[in-house]
Scaffold this motif. Sequence first.
Motif, PDB file in Angstrom:
ATOM      1  N   ARG A 202       0.838  -1.207   0.000  1.00 44.14           N
ATOM      2  CA  ARG A 202       0.000   0.000   0.000  1.00 44.14           C
ATOM      3  C   ARG A 202       0.864   1.245   0.000  1.00 44.14           C
ATOM      4  O   ARG A 202       1.978   1.241   0.521  1.00 44.14           O
ATOM      5  N   ASP A 203       0.317   2.316  -0.569  1.00 44.73           N
ATOM      6  CA  ASP A 203       1.002   3.610  -0.533  1.00 44.73           C
ATOM      7  C   ASP A 203      -0.018   4.720  -0.711  1.00 44.73           C
ATOM      8  O   ASP A 203      -1.113   4.504  -1.240  1.00 44.73           O
ATOM      9  N   SER A 204       0.355   5.903  -0.253  1.00 47.71           N
ATOM     10  CA  SER A 204      -0.465   7.095  -0.421  1.00 47.71           C
ATOM     11  C   SER A 204       0.217   7.985  -1.438  1.00 47.71           C
ATOM     12  O   SER A 204       1.328   8.473  -1.203  1.00 47.71           O
ATOM     13  N   LEU A 205      -0.423   8.192  -2.583  1.00 49.76           N
ATOM     14  CA  LEU A 205       0.193   8.902  -3.691  1.00 49.76           C
ATOM     15  C   LEU A 205      -0.492  10.243  -3.935  1.00 49.76           C
ATOM     16  O   LEU A 205      -1.705  10.368  -3.760  1.00 49.76           O
ATOM     17  N   GLY A 206       0.290  11.223  -4.373  1.00 47.32           N
ATOM     18  CA  GLY A 206      -0.290  12.510  -4.750  1.00 47.32           C
ATOM     19  C   GLY A 206       0.220  13.652  -3.904  1.00 47.32           C
ATOM     20  O   GLY A 206       0.649  13.471  -2.760  1.00 47.32           O
ATOM     21  N   THR A 207       0.138  14.848  -4.478  1.00 49.85           N
ATOM     22  CA  THR A 207       0.583  16.050  -3.781  1.00 49.85           C
ATOM     23  C   THR A 207      -0.577  16.844  -3.202  1.00 49.85           C
ATOM     24  O   THR A 207      -0.400  17.603  -2.266  1.00 49.85           O
ATOM     25  N   GLY A 208      -1.750  16.668  -3.752  1.00 48.10           N
ATOM     26  CA  GLY A 208      -2.933  17.371  -3.252  1.00 48.10           C
ATOM     27  C   GLY A 208      -3.774  16.433  -2.426  1.00 48.10           C
ATOM     28  O   GLY A 208      -3.407  16.023  -1.325  1.00 48.10           O
ATOM     29  N   SER A 209      -4.937  16.069  -2.971  1.00 52.95           N
ATOM     30  CA  SER A 209      -5.782  15.072  -2.312  1.00 52.95           C
ATOM     31  C   SER A 209      -5.214  13.700  -2.631  1.00 52.95           C
ATOM     32  O   SER A 209      -5.158  13.286  -3.781  1.00 52.95           O
ATOM     33  N   HIS A 210      -4.736  13.001  -1.633  1.00 49.30           N
ATOM     34  CA  HIS A 210      -3.988  11.764  -1.835  1.00 49.30           C
ATOM     35  C   HIS A 210      -4.901  10.610  -2.259  1.00 49.30           C
ATOM     36  O   HIS A 210      -6.058  10.533  -1.875  1.00 49.30           O
ATOM     37  N   THR A 211      -4.324   9.717  -3.042  1.00 49.31           N
ATOM     38  CA  THR A 211      -4.992   8.482  -3.433  1.00 49.31           C
ATOM     39  C   THR A 211      -4.369   7.331  -2.668  1.00 49.31           C
ATOM     40  O   THR A 211      -3.149   7.170  -2.660  1.00 49.31           O
ATOM     41  N   GLN A 212      -5.208   6.536  -2.005  1.00 48.21           N
ATOM     42  CA  GLN A 212      -4.736   5.341  -1.324  1.00 48.21           C
ATOM     43  C   GLN A 212      -4.677   4.213  -2.343  1.00 48.21           C
ATOM     44  O   GLN A 212      -5.706   3.763  -2.836  1.00 48.21           O
ATOM     45  N   LEU A 213      -3.460   3.774  -2.671  1.00 48.99           N
ATOM     46  CA  LEU A 213      -3.270   2.738  -3.679  1.00 48.99           C
ATOM     47  C   LEU A 213      -2.880   1.432  -3.004  1.00 48.99           C
ATOM     48  O   LEU A 213      -1.981   1.402  -2.148  1.00 48.99           O
ATOM     49  N   ALA A 214      -3.551   0.343  -3.372  1.00 50.92           N
ATOM     50  CA  ALA A 214      -3.225  -0.982  -2.848  1.00 50.92           C
ATOM     51  C   ALA A 214      -3.020  -1.935  -4.017  1.00 50.92           C
ATOM     52  O   ALA A 214      -3.810  -1.939  -4.966  1.00 50.92           O
ATOM     53  N   VAL A 215      -1.940  -2.716  -3.955  1.00 47.81           N
ATOM     54  CA  VAL A 215      -1.643  -3.736  -4.952  1.00 47.81           C
ATOM     55  C   VAL A 215      -1.668  -5.075  -4.232  1.00 47.81           C
ATOM     56  O   VAL A 215      -0.857  -5.317  -3.337  1.00 47.81           O
ATOM     57  N   SER A 216      -2.592  -5.954  -4.598  1.00 44.09           N
ATOM     58  CA  SER A 216      -2.839  -7.172  -3.823  1.00 44.09           C
ATOM     59  C   SER A 216      -2.896  -8.395  -4.727  1.00 44.09           C
ATOM     60  O   SER A 216      -3.497  -8.365  -5.807  1.00 44.09           O
ATOM     61  N   ALA A 217      -2.279  -9.471  -4.278  1.00 41.46           N
ATOM     62  CA  ALA A 217      -2.294 -10.736  -5.009  1.00 41.46           C
ATOM     63  C   ALA A 217      -2.172 -11.870  -4.010  1.00 41.46           C
ATOM     64  O   ALA A 217      -1.650 -11.686  -2.905  1.00 41.46           O
ATOM     65  N   PRO A 218      -2.648 -13.060  -4.365  1.00 44.96           N
ATOM     66  CA  PRO A 218      -2.490 -14.200  -3.460  1.00 44.96           C
ATOM     67  C   PRO A 218      -1.020 -14.500  -3.185  1.00 44.96           C
ATOM     68  O   PRO A 218      -0.162 -14.275  -4.060  1.00 44.96           O
TER      69      PRO A 218
END
Length: 421
Positions: A202-218
């Motif tokens: 997981r990471d929080s991306l962006g300079t303004g309103s942040h996007t919570q990004l999750a990359v998930s796999a088994p």
Amino acid sequence: MTTFIRRIMIFCASLLFCIKVMANTQYPVNYYFDMAARPGEVVVSLALPEAEAVKLLDFNLAHSQCVDFASEQSLERDGDRLLWRPGAKAAKLTFRCPIKHPRASRLAAKAYDAWWEESYALFRGDDMVPPARVVARKGAVAQSKLYFTLPEAWPHVNTGWQAIAAKELPKGVSEGFLLDNPERRFSRPTGWMIAGELGTRRDSLGTGSHTQLAVSAPVVADYSRMDALVLLNMLWPQLERAFQKLPAKILIVSSGSPLWRGGLSAGNSLYLHSDRPMVSENGSSTLIHELTHVITGIHATKKDDWIVEGIAEFYSSNLLLRAGGLTPARYDKLLVSQARRAGSHKDFRKAKKSSAVKAGAANFFDALDKSIRQRTSGKASVDDVVQVLMKKGRVSLADLKSAVEGVAPESLAVFDTYKID
């Protein structure tokens, strides 16, 4: 009684009335996905604690695998329609849905776009709750939540929705999510979902309103989660400049065979087969293509799907060029390759959806971008056109031409060059 006190009492009465009216416009809708009861299936419960707000739910079962619909309230099957009239103060509808879902594939004898096995499940929430036409009290808006009950050996579940704090979960529920979709008065649990023994970055991306990004796999899947996260970290400033408004949360899910060997977007999330490279040998990226679909949210009217696919395919390489991941020379080779793949497919509206149409449409948007930049001395680009289309949501050729005319009228000549009418 003084005039002042009388005014205070009137104000308080008005305030209480407004609060009551606001409360009456919102009603709870709770979805329960029980993945522990029947292996390979999701047992769904749709609960309306205040059912008097809803007169009718008219489900479309034409493409649904779900079966065994049951309710103590009025339930009527009419062909591919299921009519549920909650009626009571509290109502519940239950049914079950097989998770595995086959998908046609040129690369495998049998492929799936939803899968279940002992250690994980990957599917779209859209397939677990059929679409429905809702007749509700005037002005009423649903506050929808999704709750999961998982098998004991499955510690995690991820969706593209905001998670509910553990302390706020009902007893016996593993995890929960808030289905907050301002564009819908009655939200259902859509998008990609993955549950089981997972590895997630997981990471929080962006300079303004942040996007919570999750990359998930088994855990059992061979997928480079960090590769995807690093690539998107590097691209994010370009995504912000291109599209301005980005989602609050995005989920990327992946796994291997027998799942379909491609990429598929679904609202707040996307699926990418674990064998797909982050960037293909020709310089385009399936990951960025599907991410563009998620971020823009653009859909097409009949005959104009080439617009949606062309935009996504254009950005799948052009954003890499902007970020410095591709040299101009490499990008030019990609354009030549796409022109060769497009062949004589010029009339995108009449041609069937294909890789040739997608390649030709991507080159059209590249030509449009260059024309707009040239005619506005670099003050505008195709990004400005796409941002207009994002506000419309569902677009047609007329909408595209109108957006171009509003940004750079002279660039409408590109449509003539490509014989798009």
